[in-house]
Structures are given as structure tokens and as C-alpha cells.
Design an enzyme around this catalytic site. Structure first.
Site, PDB file in Angstrom:
ATOM      1  N   ASP A  30       0.846  -1.194   0.000  1.00  0.00           N
ATOM      2  CA  ASP A  30       0.000   0.000   0.000  1.00  0.00           C
ATOM      3  C   ASP A  30       0.885   1.249   0.000  1.00  0.00           C
ATOM      4  OD1 ASP A  30      -3.209   0.539   0.994  1.00  0.00           O
ATOM      5  OD2 ASP A  30      -1.788   2.210   1.122  1.00  0.00           O
ATOM      6  N   ILE A  31       0.496   2.250  -0.782  1.00  0.00           N
ATOM      7  CA  ILE A  31       1.305   3.463  -0.924  1.00  0.00           C
ATOM      8  C   ILE A  31       1.303   4.309   0.352  1.00  0.00           C
ATOM      9  CG2 ILE A  31      -0.439   5.085  -1.825  1.00  0.00           C
ATOM     10  CD1 ILE A  31       1.628   5.774  -4.044  1.00  0.00           C
ATOM     11  N   ASN A  86     -13.062  -3.277   2.420  1.00  0.00           N
ATOM     12  CA  ASN A  86     -14.005  -2.158   2.434  1.00  0.00           C
ATOM     13  C   ASN A  86     -14.938  -2.265   1.227  1.00  0.00           C
ATOM     14  OD1 ASN A  86     -12.730  -0.997   4.711  1.00  0.00           O
ATOM     15  ND2 ASN A  86     -11.201  -0.020   3.410  1.00  0.00           N
ATOM     16  N   GLY A  92     -16.086   2.765   3.266  1.00  0.00           N
ATOM     17  CA  GLY A  92     -14.735   3.332   3.240  1.00  0.00           C
ATOM     18  C   GLY A  92     -13.913   2.949   2.022  1.00  0.00           C
ATOM     19  N   GLN A  93     -14.555   2.342   1.019  1.00  0.00           N
ATOM     20  CA  GLN A  93     -13.803   1.972  -0.187  1.00  0.00           C
ATOM     21  C   GLN A  93     -13.489   3.222  -1.006  1.00  0.00           C
ATOM     22  OE1 GLN A  93     -15.790  -0.940  -2.682  1.00  0.00           O
ATOM     23  NE2 GLN A  93     -14.006  -1.193  -4.016  1.00  0.00           N
ATOM     24  N   HIS A  99     -10.496  -5.369  -3.414  1.00  0.00           N
ATOM     25  CA  HIS A  99      -9.183  -5.713  -2.862  1.00  0.00           C
ATOM     26  C   HIS A  99      -9.293  -5.952  -1.373  1.00  0.00           C
ATOM     27  CE1 HIS A  99      -9.717  -1.345  -2.624  1.00  0.00           C
ATOM     28  NE2 HIS A  99      -8.999  -1.393  -1.523  1.00  0.00           N
ATOM     29  N   HIS A 101      -7.124  -5.810   2.179  1.00  0.00           N
ATOM     30  CA  HIS A 101      -5.929  -5.300   2.851  1.00  0.00           C
ATOM     31  C   HIS A 101      -5.412  -6.395   3.790  1.00  0.00           C
ATOM     32  CE1 HIS A 101      -6.930  -0.844   2.211  1.00  0.00           C
ATOM     33  NE2 HIS A 101      -8.072  -1.441   1.896  1.00  0.00           N
TER      34      HIS A 101
HETATM   35  P1  5GP Z   1      -9.759   1.307   0.039  1.00  0.00           P
HETATM   36  O1  5GP Z   1     -10.011   2.525   0.881  1.00  0.00           O
HETATM   37  O2  5GP Z   1     -10.351   1.441  -1.333  1.00  0.00           O
HETATM   38  O3  5GP Z   1     -10.172   0.025   0.731  1.00  0.00           O
HETATM   39  O4  5GP Z   1      -8.194   1.182  -0.081  1.00  0.00           O
HETATM   40  C1  5GP Z   1      -7.469   1.762  -1.109  1.00  0.00           C
HETATM   41  C2  5GP Z   1      -6.014   1.676  -0.704  1.00  0.00           C
HETATM   42  O5  5GP Z   1      -5.238   1.910  -1.863  1.00  0.00           O
HETATM   43  C3  5GP Z   1      -5.596   2.732   0.330  1.00  0.00           C
HETATM   44  O6  5GP Z   1      -5.067   2.086   1.484  1.00  0.00           O
HETATM   45  C4  5GP Z   1      -4.535   3.571  -0.398  1.00  0.00           C
HETATM   46  O7  5GP Z   1      -3.472   3.974   0.421  1.00  0.00           O
HETATM   47  C5  5GP Z   1      -4.090   2.632  -1.509  1.00  0.00           C
HETATM   48  N1  5GP Z   1      -3.646   3.317  -2.722  1.00  0.00           N
HETATM   49  C6  5GP Z   1      -4.257   4.347  -3.358  1.00  0.00           C
HETATM   50  N2  5GP Z   1      -3.585   4.697  -4.463  1.00  0.00           N
HETATM   51  C7  5GP Z   1      -2.515   3.855  -4.532  1.00  0.00           C
HETATM   52  C8  5GP Z   1      -1.431   3.737  -5.473  1.00  0.00           C
HETATM   53  O8  5GP Z   1      -1.326   4.450  -6.467  1.00  0.00           O
HETATM   54  N3  5GP Z   1      -0.517   2.761  -5.218  1.00  0.00           N
HETATM   55  C9  5GP Z   1      -0.604   1.935  -4.136  1.00  0.00           C
HETATM   56  N4  5GP Z   1       0.364   1.025  -3.972  1.00  0.00           N
HETATM   57  N5  5GP Z   1      -1.612   2.024  -3.221  1.00  0.00           N
HETATM   58  C10 5GP Z   1      -2.550   2.978  -3.437  1.00  0.00           C
END
Ligand code: 5GP
Ligand code: ZN
Length: 111
Positions: A30-31, A86, A92-93, A99, A101
Site C-alpha cells: 500500500d502506498i 471495504n 470506506g472503499q 481488494h 488489505h
Molecule cells: P480502500 O479505501 O479502497 O479500501 O483502499 C485503497 C487503498 O489503496 C488505500 O489504502 C490507499 O493507500 C491505496 N492506494 C491508493 N492509491 C494507490 C497507489 O497508487 N498505489 C498503491 N500502492 N496504493 C494505493
């Protein structure tokens, strides 16, 4: 899907730090990590969210869940880990390509 961030990461159009891949899934760091270890487990198939998954995705979802402990082991998360999924804005998605985590490597709780 053309405009999807995670499809672009899977295709290598956007760089990522890969930790695991197989025929069905791609896993990368994760970034913005919310734990010492924070990776995202993404199916190669574009599915918007768990809400959009169908019975034809049954084996894929089972494969993801059964592979997660192996990835966690590879990452050294011997003490355990948290898995988060999420679903849609209210859950919170933020990236609309399903995906999981995997979070671990430190004291709970994580976000
Ligand atoms: P969500 O909130 O959709 O469950 O999680 C999305 C996740 O993607 C977040 O934890 C966010 O930090 C990660 N993320 C968003 N953009 C990028 C990216 O460009 N690269 C990577 N490696 N992770 C990302
Ligand atoms: Zn996608």
C-alpha cells in the site's frame, strides 16, 4: 477496465512494489501504509466491489482468502494479521476494484 487505478497497476502501467502474484491475483505494498506491513491483494479480474461480485466469482474469492495466510507467512506475520475488505463508499472503499488489505507487524488496532 480502462480508467481503473488497480487495473493499471496490474498491467504495469503504474509502478508498484510487488510482494506476490499468481494467475489470479496481484499483491503489492500500500502506498500509504497504516501498519508496519500493509499490502493489498487484488484479483486480476476487475470487480468493482464485494457488492458486485457474483456466484461466478466464488472460486476466485475462495482462492484469495486461502492464499492470504500464505502471503502473510511470506511477509513474516507469524503472530497474526488483520484482513480488511471495504465495500462501497459507505464502507470506506476508495478504489473501486475489489481488494483485501493485509495489515500486521505491530500492535493493534490499525485503521
Ligand atoms: P480502500 O479505501 O479502497 O479500501 O483502499 C485503497 C487503498 O489503496 C488505500 O489504502 C490507499 O493507500 C491505496 N492506494 C491508493 N492509491 C494507490 C497507489 O497508487 N498505489 C498503491 N500502492 N496504493 C494505493
Ligand atoms: Zn480494475
Amino acid at each position: 477496465m480502462n480508467d481503473c487505478l488497480f487495473c493499471k497497476i496490474i498491467d504495469g502501467e503504474i509502478p508498484s512494489k510487488k510482494v506476490y502474484e499468481d494467475e489470479h491475483i496481484y499483491v503489492f505494498e500500500d502506498i500509504a501504509p497504516k501498519a508496519p506491513v500493509h499490502v493489498l491483494v487484488v484479483p486480476r479480474k476487475h470487480i468493482r466491489s464485494l457488492k458486485e461480485a457474483s456466484s461466478e466469482d466464488k472460486e476466485l474469492l475462495a482462492h484469495i482468502q486461502l492464499t492470504i495466510p500464505k502471503i502473510a507467512q511470506q511477509l513474516g506475520l507469524d503472530a497474526g494479521f488483520r484482513t480488511v475488505l471495504n465495500t462501497e463508499k459507505g464502507g470506506g472503499q476508495e478504489v473501486f476494484h475489489i481488494h483485501y488489505h493485509i495489515l500486521g507487524g505491530g500492535p493493534m488496532p490499525f485503521a
